[in-house]
Design a protein around this motif. Structure first.
Motif: not given
Length: 63
Positions: A4-6, A43-54
């Motif tokens: 959960l990223l605030s 409130r929670i407004v979206g989601t994403f998956s970590v695609r790349d790590i730089i």
């Protein structure tokens, strides 16, 4: 793992519009991140998956 990223609302808007494409945090690839918009939205407004790590020094990453 699920995270959960605030984030402040003004940055959430940039993320959702794709004008902001990077977040400087430590995550693993394929982790699911829920975006929580803090005060005043609250409130929670979206989601994403970590695609790349730089990984690199900050000076290079900012350019």
């Amino acid at each position: 793992m699920t995270i959960l990223l605030s984030i402040k609302p003004k940055y959430v808007e940039e993320l959702l519009k794709s004008s902001k494409k990077s977040i400087f945090k430590k995550y693993d690839k394929n982790e699911l991140v829920f975006i929580y918009s803090s005060y005043q939205v609250k409130r929670i407004v979206g989601t994403f998956s970590v695609r790349d790590i730089i990984e690199n020094c900050p000076k290079i990453l900012w350019n």
